[in-house]
Design a protein around this motif. Structure first.
Motif, PDB file in Angstrom:
ATOM      1  N   LEU A  33      48.993  61.810  -1.308  1.00  0.00           N
ATOM      2  CA  LEU A  33      47.923  62.475  -2.060  1.00  0.00           C
ATOM      3  C   LEU A  33      46.810  62.859  -1.111  1.00  0.00           C
ATOM      4  CD1 LEU A  33      46.836  63.185  -4.981  1.00  0.00           C
ATOM      5  CD2 LEU A  33      45.548  61.058  -4.806  1.00  0.00           C
ATOM      6  N   GLY A  34      46.388  64.119  -1.167  1.00  0.00           N
ATOM      7  CA  GLY A  34      45.290  64.585  -0.337  1.00  0.00           C
ATOM      8  C   GLY A  34      44.275  65.339  -1.168  1.00  0.00           C
ATOM      9  N   LEU A  35      43.212  65.768  -0.511  1.00  0.00           N
ATOM     10  CA  LEU A  35      42.155  66.538  -1.180  1.00  0.00           C
ATOM     11  C   LEU A  35      42.329  68.016  -0.867  1.00  0.00           C
ATOM     12  CD1 LEU A  35      39.414  66.455  -2.800  1.00  0.00           C
ATOM     13  CD2 LEU A  35      38.300  66.602  -0.560  1.00  0.00           C
ATOM     14  N   GLY A  36      42.567  68.817  -1.892  1.00  0.00           N
ATOM     15  CA  GLY A  36      42.549  70.258  -1.739  1.00  0.00           C
ATOM     16  C   GLY A  36      41.104  70.729  -1.729  1.00  0.00           C
ATOM     17  N   THR A  37      40.778  71.690  -0.862  1.00  0.00           N
ATOM     18  CA  THR A  37      39.374  72.085  -0.718  1.00  0.00           C
ATOM     19  C   THR A  37      39.119  73.551  -1.048  1.00  0.00           C
ATOM     20  OG1 THR A  37      39.554  72.665   1.642  1.00  0.00           O
ATOM     21  CG2 THR A  37      39.072  70.347   1.095  1.00  0.00           C
ATOM     22  N   TYR A  38      40.079  74.240  -1.644  1.00  0.00           N
ATOM     23  CA  TYR A  38      39.867  75.643  -1.994  1.00  0.00           C
ATOM     24  C   TYR A  38      38.633  75.768  -2.888  1.00  0.00           C
ATOM     25  CZ  TYR A  38      40.898  80.306  -3.907  1.00  0.00           C
ATOM     26  OH  TYR A  38      40.826  81.632  -4.293  1.00  0.00           O
ATOM     27  N   ALA A  82      29.820  67.594   0.769  1.00  0.00           N
ATOM     28  CA  ALA A  82      29.601  66.351   0.015  1.00  0.00           C
ATOM     29  C   ALA A  82      30.897  65.881  -0.646  1.00  0.00           C
ATOM     30  CB  ALA A  82      28.515  66.556  -1.033  1.00  0.00           C
ATOM     31  N   ALA A  83      31.706  66.833  -1.123  1.00  0.00           N
ATOM     32  CA  ALA A  83      32.974  66.471  -1.757  1.00  0.00           C
ATOM     33  C   ALA A  83      33.920  65.835  -0.747  1.00  0.00           C
ATOM     34  CB  ALA A  83      33.620  67.704  -2.387  1.00  0.00           C
ATOM     35  N   THR A 135      42.720  72.494   4.133  1.00  0.00           N
ATOM     36  CA  THR A 135      41.847  73.659   4.166  1.00  0.00           C
ATOM     37  C   THR A 135      42.641  74.844   4.700  1.00  0.00           C
ATOM     38  OG1 THR A 135      39.695  74.509   4.937  1.00  0.00           O
ATOM     39  CG2 THR A 135      40.908  73.078   6.451  1.00  0.00           C
ATOM     40  N   ALA A 136      41.953  75.968   4.947  1.00  0.00           N
ATOM     41  CA  ALA A 136      42.604  77.172   5.458  1.00  0.00           C
ATOM     42  C   ALA A 136      41.524  78.117   5.945  1.00  0.00           C
ATOM     43  CB  ALA A 136      43.430  77.855   4.367  1.00  0.00           C
ATOM     44  N   ALA A 139      39.214  68.522  -6.113  1.00  0.00           N
ATOM     45  CA  ALA A 139      38.292  67.758  -6.961  1.00  0.00           C
ATOM     46  C   ALA A 139      36.957  67.662  -6.244  1.00  0.00           C
ATOM     47  CB  ALA A 139      38.849  66.365  -7.256  1.00  0.00           C
ATOM     48  N   SER A 140      35.917  68.145  -6.882  1.00  0.00           N
ATOM     49  CA  SER A 140      34.597  68.105  -6.249  1.00  0.00           C
ATOM     50  C   SER A 140      33.778  66.912  -6.710  1.00  0.00           C
ATOM     51  CB  SER A 140      33.829  69.401  -6.552  1.00  0.00           C
ATOM     52  OG  SER A 140      33.699  69.589  -7.952  1.00  0.00           O
ATOM     53  N   ARG A 141      34.013  66.458  -7.936  1.00  0.00           N
ATOM     54  CA  ARG A 141      33.218  65.352  -8.483  1.00  0.00           C
ATOM     55  C   ARG A 141      33.864  64.009  -8.144  1.00  0.00           C
ATOM     56  NH1 ARG A 141      33.210  65.120 -13.922  1.00  0.00           N
ATOM     57  NH2 ARG A 141      35.183  66.252 -14.003  1.00  0.00           N
TER      58      ARG A 141
END
Length: 275
Positions: free
Chosen positions: A15-20, A29-30, A44-45, A228-230
Motif C-alpha cells: 500500500l502506498g500514497l498516490g499523490t495525483y 502536508a499530505a 508521483t509523476a 488521500a489528503s486528509r
C-alpha cells in the motif's frame, strides 16, 4: 499476508500514497502526514506537477531515503531517447534524491519505438538513476511485447478496482513476476457508494473504501496507491491492510460477482484496452 510484495526485481510496499492532484503546501502536508503514519511508498509523476512538494515532504519526514519507496513516471510525449533521460534527471532534481526506486512509462504513445523506449529505460537502471523500471497503462498485449524486448519490467500501473477486471493483465503479470499496481482503487469514490460493498463493510464494522481496498490488497502480486489528503482517510486506507486478512471467502465471492466493466480513466490518448 506480508505488507510488501517481493519479486526478483524489487520489494515494494503493498500500500502506498498516490499523490495525483496533491500540490502546494497541502500536498506537502499530505506526504508528511502519510509518512508519519507509517506509509513507506510515495507515487508521483512529472505530469502531476508536484515532485517538488513530494520531495520536500520526504525530506521533512526525517526518514532515511532508503526507508521510502519512491515512484515517478515519464510522460508519454517525452519518450524519445534524449527526453527519457532528461525527464528522469529533472524528476530526480525536483524530488531532491539521487535515485528513484521505480520509474515508469506513464502512458504508451501510439508512435513510440517500444524497443528503443525499453532500452533507454533499462539504461537508467544500469546507470543507477533508478533501481527498477516499469510501465503504466499497458494492456495485456502491449505488456507482452514490452516483456519480449528483454527489459527488466518490474511493475505495470493501471486502473484497477472492484468494478473493473484486470484478469487478462494478471495472467501476464503474475507468471512474469511483475507487480500490478492499482491506481484509482476506489474508482474515484464510486466504490464507497456501492450497496454490496457497503453491506460487507457494515458486517465488519468498517468503511466501504476499506473493503474495496482490502479486496485488492489480498490478491497475489497486487499493490494499491489510493490518493488521500486528509489524515483520517490515510489512516483508514492503511487499516485496509489488516482487513485484507479478515474478510471472508463469502465476502470475496460477493465482490468478485460485481460487474467489472466500469473504467473511469480513459483519455483520448489511451491505448486499446482490449489489445
Amino acid at each position: 499476508m506480508s505488507d510488501r510484495i517481493t519479486t526478483p526485481l524489487l520489494s515494494i510496499p503493498r500500500l502506498g500514497l498516490g499523490t495525483y492532484r496533491l500540490t502546494g503546501a497541502a500536498g506537502q502536508a499530505a506526504v508528511e502526514s502519510a509518512l508519519a503514519m507509517g506509509y513507506r511508498a510515495l507515487d508521483t509523476a512529472e505530469m502531476y506537477g508536484n515532485e517538488v512538494e513530494v520531495g520536500a515532504g520526504l525530506q521533512a519526514s526525517g526518514l532515511p531515503r532508503s526507508d521510502v519507496f519512491v515512484t515517478s513516471k515519464v510522460w508519454w510525449d517525452h519518450l524519445s531517447p534524449a527526453e527519457i533521460r532528461q525527464a528522469c534527471e529533472t524528476s530526480l532534481r525536483k524530488l531532491g534524491t539521487d535515485y528513484l526506486d521505480l520509474y515508469l512509462v506513464h502512458w504508451p504513445a501510439a508512435d513510440m519505438d517500444l524497443h528503443r523506449v525499453m532500452h533507454d529505460m533499462t539504461r537508467l537502471r544500469e546507470e543507477g538513476l533508478v533501481r527498477a523500471i516499469g510501465v503504466a497503462n499497458f494492456p495485456a498485449g502491449l505488456l507482452k511485447r514490452a516483456i519480449e524486448t528483454g527489459a527488466p519490467i518490474a511493475a505495470n500501473q493501471v486502473e484497477y478496482h472492484a468494478q473493473l477486471s484486470q484478469d487478462r493483465l494478471l495472467e501476464v503479470t503474475r507468471p512474469n513476476n511483475i507487480v500490478l499496481t492499482a491506481y484509482s482503487p476506489l474508482g474515484r469514490g464510486v466504490m464507497t457508494e456501492n450497496p454490496v460493498i457497503r453491506a460487507i463493510a457494515a458486517r465488519h464494522g468498517t468503511g466501504a473504501g476499506q473493503v474495496a481496498l482490502a479486496w485488492l490488497l489480498r490478491q497475489d502480486g497486487v499493490a494499491a496507491i489510493p490518493k488521500a489528503s486528509r489524515p483520517e482517510s490515510q489512516r483508514a486506507n492503511l487499516e485496509a491492510l489488516a482487513l485484507a486478512e479478515q474478510i471472508t471467502e463469502a465476502d470475496v465471492a460477493e465482490l468478485n460477482a460485481l460487474p467489472k466493466d466500469q473504467r473511469f480513466v480513459n483519455p483520448a490518448f489511451a491505448p486499446d484496452w482490449a489489445a
